[in-house]
Design a protein around this motif. Sequence first.
Motif, PDB file in Angstrom:
ATOM      1  N   SER A 198       4.695  14.007   5.259  1.00 23.70           N
ATOM      2  CA  SER A 198       3.601  13.999   4.283  1.00 23.70           C
ATOM      3  C   SER A 198       3.971  14.769   3.026  1.00 23.70           C
ATOM      4  O   SER A 198       3.657  14.347   1.905  1.00 23.70           O
ATOM      5  CB  SER A 198       2.336  14.601   4.907  1.00 23.70           C
ATOM      6  OG  SER A 198       1.877  13.807   5.974  1.00 23.70           O
ATOM      7  N   THR A 199       4.649  15.903   3.200  1.00 23.38           N
ATOM      8  CA  THR A 199       5.057  16.711   2.045  1.00 23.38           C
ATOM      9  C   THR A 199       6.012  15.937   1.138  1.00 23.38           C
ATOM     10  O   THR A 199       5.878  15.945  -0.093  1.00 23.38           O
ATOM     11  CB  THR A 199       5.729  18.013   2.517  1.00 23.38           C
ATOM     12  OG1 THR A 199       4.789  18.778   3.279  1.00 23.38           O
ATOM     13  CG2 THR A 199       6.204  18.843   1.330  1.00 23.38           C
ATOM     14  N   ILE A 200       6.968  15.252   1.746  1.00 22.86           N
ATOM     15  CA  ILE A 200       7.938  14.465   0.973  1.00 22.86           C
ATOM     16  C   ILE A 200       7.233  13.324   0.245  1.00 22.86           C
ATOM     17  O   ILE A 200       7.469  13.076  -0.945  1.00 22.86           O
ATOM     18  CB  ILE A 200       9.042  13.923   1.899  1.00 22.86           C
ATOM     19  CG1 ILE A 200       9.879  15.082   2.457  1.00 22.86           C
ATOM     20  CG2 ILE A 200       9.933  12.932   1.153  1.00 22.86           C
ATOM     21  CD1 ILE A 200      10.827  14.672   3.565  1.00 22.86           C
ATOM     22  N   GLU A 201       6.354  12.625   0.954  1.00 27.44           N
ATOM     23  CA  GLU A 201       5.638  11.510   0.334  1.00 27.44           C
ATOM     24  C   GLU A 201       4.716  11.995  -0.780  1.00 27.44           C
ATOM     25  O   GLU A 201       4.642  11.377  -1.855  1.00 27.44           O
ATOM     26  CB  GLU A 201       4.840  10.751   1.392  1.00 27.44           C
ATOM     27  CG  GLU A 201       5.703   9.975   2.374  1.00 27.44           C
ATOM     28  CD  GLU A 201       4.891   9.189   3.386  1.00 27.44           C
ATOM     29  OE1 GLU A 201       5.465   8.310   4.046  1.00 27.44           O
ATOM     30  OE2 GLU A 201       3.672   9.462   3.517  1.00 27.44           O
ATOM     31  N   ASN A 202       4.001  13.098  -0.536  1.00 28.09           N
ATOM     32  CA  ASN A 202       3.085  13.627  -1.551  1.00 28.09           C
ATOM     33  C   ASN A 202       3.831  14.049  -2.812  1.00 28.09           C
ATOM     34  O   ASN A 202       3.346  13.848  -3.936  1.00 28.09           O
ATOM     35  CB  ASN A 202       2.304  14.814  -0.991  1.00 28.09           C
ATOM     36  CG  ASN A 202       1.300  14.401   0.066  1.00 28.09           C
ATOM     37  OD1 ASN A 202       0.922  13.233   0.150  1.00 28.09           O
ATOM     38  ND2 ASN A 202       0.864  15.344   0.887  1.00 28.09           N
ATOM     39  N   SER A 203       4.998  14.641  -2.624  1.00 29.41           N
ATOM     40  CA  SER A 203       5.802  15.050  -3.776  1.00 29.41           C
ATOM     41  C   SER A 203       6.251  13.836  -4.581  1.00 29.41           C
ATOM     42  O   SER A 203       6.218  13.848  -5.820  1.00 29.41           O
ATOM     43  CB  SER A 203       7.022  15.846  -3.297  1.00 29.41           C
ATOM     44  OG  SER A 203       7.859  16.179  -4.378  1.00 29.41           O
ATOM     45  N   PHE A 204       6.641  12.783  -3.874  1.00 30.97           N
ATOM     46  CA  PHE A 204       7.063  11.567  -4.567  1.00 30.97           C
ATOM     47  C   PHE A 204       5.909  10.974  -5.364  1.00 30.97           C
ATOM     48  O   PHE A 204       6.069  10.591  -6.529  1.00 30.97           O
ATOM     49  CB  PHE A 204       7.591  10.535  -3.564  1.00 30.97           C
ATOM     50  CG  PHE A 204       8.067   9.268  -4.210  1.00 30.97           C
ATOM     51  CD1 PHE A 204       9.389   9.134  -4.603  1.00 30.97           C
ATOM     52  CD2 PHE A 204       7.192   8.216  -4.458  1.00 30.97           C
ATOM     53  CE1 PHE A 204       9.835   7.976  -5.227  1.00 30.97           C
ATOM     54  CE2 PHE A 204       7.623   7.060  -5.086  1.00 30.97           C
ATOM     55  CZ  PHE A 204       8.950   6.938  -5.469  1.00 30.97           C
ATOM     56  N   ILE A 205       4.738  10.887  -4.739  1.00 30.56           N
ATOM     57  CA  ILE A 205       3.565  10.309  -5.411  1.00 30.56           C
ATOM     58  C   ILE A 205       3.192  11.124  -6.646  1.00 30.56           C
ATOM     59  O   ILE A 205       2.888  10.570  -7.710  1.00 30.56           O
ATOM     60  CB  ILE A 205       2.382  10.230  -4.430  1.00 30.56           C
ATOM     61  CG1 ILE A 205       2.691   9.226  -3.313  1.00 30.56           C
ATOM     62  CG2 ILE A 205       1.095   9.832  -5.153  1.00 30.56           C
ATOM     63  CD1 ILE A 205       1.733   9.291  -2.141  1.00 30.56           C
ATOM     64  N   LYS A 206       3.228  12.444  -6.525  1.00 30.19           N
ATOM     65  CA  LYS A 206       2.881  13.314  -7.649  1.00 30.19           C
ATOM     66  C   LYS A 206       3.836  13.122  -8.816  1.00 30.19           C
ATOM     67  O   LYS A 206       3.420  13.102  -9.987  1.00 30.19           O
ATOM     68  CB  LYS A 206       2.900  14.776  -7.194  1.00 30.19           C
ATOM     69  CG  LYS A 206       2.521  15.764  -8.291  1.00 30.19           C
ATOM     70  CD  LYS A 206       2.525  17.192  -7.764  1.00 30.19           C
ATOM     71  CE  LYS A 206       2.161  18.185  -8.873  1.00 30.19           C
ATOM     72  NZ  LYS A 206       2.156  19.584  -8.369  1.00 30.19           N
ATOM     73  N   ASN A 207       5.117  12.967  -8.513  1.00 35.68           N
ATOM     74  CA  ASN A 207       6.127  12.834  -9.564  1.00 35.68           C
ATOM     75  C   ASN A 207       6.287  11.404 -10.070  1.00 35.68           C
ATOM     76  O   ASN A 207       6.909  11.183 -11.119  1.00 35.68           O
ATOM     77  CB  ASN A 207       7.478  13.343  -9.058  1.00 35.68           C
ATOM     78  CG  ASN A 207       7.475  14.833  -8.782  1.00 35.68           C
ATOM     79  OD1 ASN A 207       6.827  15.600  -9.503  1.00 35.68           O
ATOM     80  ND2 ASN A 207       8.172  15.254  -7.740  1.00 35.68           N
ATOM     81  N   ASN A 208       5.730  10.438  -9.324  1.00 35.81           N
ATOM     82  CA  ASN A 208       5.878   9.027  -9.699  1.00 35.81           C
ATOM     83  C   ASN A 208       4.548   8.285  -9.547  1.00 35.81           C
ATOM     84  O   ASN A 208       4.448   7.312  -8.791  1.00 35.81           O
ATOM     85  CB  ASN A 208       6.946   8.358  -8.827  1.00 35.81           C
ATOM     86  CG  ASN A 208       8.299   9.011  -8.922  1.00 35.81           C
ATOM     87  OD1 ASN A 208       9.097   8.702  -9.796  1.00 35.81           O
ATOM     88  ND2 ASN A 208       8.565   9.931  -7.993  1.00 35.81           N
ATOM     89  N   PRO A 209       3.495   8.704 -10.243  1.00 31.26           N
ATOM     90  CA  PRO A 209       2.167   8.109 -10.035  1.00 31.26           C
ATOM     91  C   PRO A 209       2.061   6.652 -10.473  1.00 31.26           C
ATOM     92  O   PRO A 209       1.128   5.956 -10.073  1.00 31.26           O
ATOM     93  CB  PRO A 209       1.250   9.000 -10.875  1.00 31.26           C
ATOM     94  CG  PRO A 209       2.137   9.550 -11.946  1.00 31.26           C
ATOM     95  CD  PRO A 209       3.467   9.756 -11.281  1.00 31.26           C
ATOM     96  N   SER A 210       3.016   6.185 -11.293  1.00 30.50           N
ATOM     97  CA  SER A 210       2.974   4.801 -11.775  1.00 30.50           C
ATOM     98  C   SER A 210       3.905   3.878 -10.999  1.00 30.50           C
ATOM     99  O   SER A 210       3.956   2.675 -11.267  1.00 30.50           O
ATOM    100  CB  SER A 210       3.339   4.750 -13.264  1.00 30.50           C
ATOM    101  OG  SER A 210       2.412   5.488 -14.036  1.00 30.50           O
ATOM    102  N   SER A 211       4.633   4.424 -10.037  1.00 31.73           N
ATOM    103  CA  SER A 211       5.577   3.616  -9.268  1.00 31.73           C
ATOM    104  C   SER A 211       4.849   2.770  -8.235  1.00 31.73           C
ATOM    105  O   SER A 211       3.903   3.230  -7.583  1.00 31.73           O
ATOM    106  CB  SER A 211       6.591   4.519  -8.557  1.00 31.73           C
ATOM    107  OG  SER A 211       7.367   3.778  -7.633  1.00 31.73           O
ATOM    108  N   ILE A 212       5.302   1.550  -8.046  1.00 33.36           N
ATOM    109  CA  ILE A 212       4.715   0.694  -7.017  1.00 33.36           C
ATOM    110  C   ILE A 212       4.987   1.262  -5.630  1.00 33.36           C
ATOM    111  O   ILE A 212       4.244   1.004  -4.680  1.00 33.36           O
ATOM    112  CB  ILE A 212       5.248  -0.752  -7.132  1.00 33.36           C
ATOM    113  CG1 ILE A 212       4.377  -1.698  -6.288  1.00 33.36           C
ATOM    114  CG2 ILE A 212       6.715  -0.830  -6.722  1.00 33.36           C
ATOM    115  CD1 ILE A 212       4.670  -3.151  -6.511  1.00 33.36           C
ATOM    116  N   ILE A 213       6.023   2.081  -5.509  1.00 32.75           N
ATOM    117  CA  ILE A 213       6.313   2.733  -4.226  1.00 32.75           C
ATOM    118  C   ILE A 213       5.194   3.705  -3.873  1.00 32.75           C
ATOM    119  O   ILE A 213       4.760   3.792  -2.717  1.00 32.75           O
ATOM    120  CB  ILE A 213       7.670   3.458  -4.282  1.00 32.75           C
ATOM    121  CG1 ILE A 213       8.785   2.473  -4.639  1.00 32.75           C
ATOM    122  CG2 ILE A 213       7.978   4.142  -2.950  1.00 32.75           C
ATOM    123  CD1 ILE A 213      10.096   3.137  -5.004  1.00 32.75           C
ATOM    124  N   SER A 214       4.696   4.431  -4.871  1.00 30.71           N
ATOM    125  CA  SER A 214       3.570   5.342  -4.641  1.00 30.71           C
ATOM    126  C   SER A 214       2.326   4.566  -4.224  1.00 30.71           C
ATOM    127  O   SER A 214       1.596   4.976  -3.310  1.00 30.71           O
ATOM    128  CB  SER A 214       3.284   6.153  -5.905  1.00 30.71           C
ATOM    129  OG  SER A 214       4.376   6.993  -6.222  1.00 30.71           O
TER     130      SER A 214
END
Length: 406
Positions: free
Chosen positions: A199-215
């Motif tokens: 969850s920590t890894i995913e949350n960090s990715f989402i925070k840093n890439n809010p416009s990515s389709i991966i998020s």
Amino acid sequence: MEFKINPFNNMTFSKDVIWIFLLILLAPFSSDGQNAKAAVNFTIEGRITDFGDGMLVGTISDFKTNTLTLDTILVKNDSFKHKAFVNEKQIVSYGVTDNRFAKYRKAVKDGDTVLVDFTNKKLKAIEIVVFPGVNIRVEGNASSYLNAYSTGSPEEVKIASLNRKLYPFRDSLSDIDYTNKQTFRYALQQEEKFVNSISTIENSFIKNNPSSIISSYLIFQRFQTFIKSNKPEADSLLTLLKPKKGDVYYRRMIFIKNNLAESKKAIKVGEKFPDFKTKFIYKGKNFTLNQTQGKYRLIDFWGTWCIPCVKEMPQLKQFYEKHKDSLTIIGIANDNYQNWTAFLNKHHYNWIQLLDNGPIKLSEDLKVEVYPTKYLLDPSGKIIMIFKDADEGIWSKIESALNIRH
């Protein structure tokens, strides 16, 4: 080199014929508008050391028409080169349909121990961002699990980097031993530790890439869990994103949110089970419920991830063999294609088996929230019994309803 395939004991097939045979089995899953002659607009090629020969299968979604198409990559001598079609950017998970990467883990439920197959699908799949015009390269190995990653676009680099961080924790999750009562509490602590790390890894990715389709893809998976049980939490997830125009996952979440109030109520005893149709039938073609009219039917919602579902399968098989002349059993698995196919290939549960894996799932439409859930229908399609969760007395109750005497 030749292989013998049962039940055709007197026939032999070359390896090329076997590949054709497998493709024919998979063909019914393709949508009507997309076949071998359809236009292609993206490519995937690569090499996965130690993979050998086999198939990688993924499902490509058409979010506008709510349809799915199976996309099959043939791998020979570790290598592959594949062309396919997609109309909108999305993430496709390509995985195996055999048992080569299956991890077996014993799990405990209510004091009983049962061997559960395919505990973590992430260990057997490659997640790839596909969109029109992209040329993707995949490299990796298959020594212990499908440890391969893609390049070809900025999004490919991002999802590969993300999964390199996630997969070790997912691998550790699948190795946890829950069967030792003395270390069971420690096992739960380890599970919590690994889940929190993910969850920590995913949350960090989402925070840093809010416009990515991966998020959006990551949020979409959580959103589907919370939208029914905790709508405020589901709404808060959407605020984490700054989606680009055409983001299919964000668009889908908004659609689900806006149409939630219009969803159907759970069906009850005495009501008629709604007819439905699907192309996702194990070793078959199109299926509609109405084609099974005239006999009693037992509809079983299950999944390879569901401990009580897997545990009762041998009993269900025995019951099926005993009463198949008077009762049709229809299994509907809420699962991914790779795990579902590999499980059935191994265990040979040969009643009608369907995959509930569309953009709009039958289980969601019927509000099936407990697994396993079974509906017993009379020959006209009216529900006469509903069973939720594992029920030791289910078999005698069904026999009583069918007026079957020993």
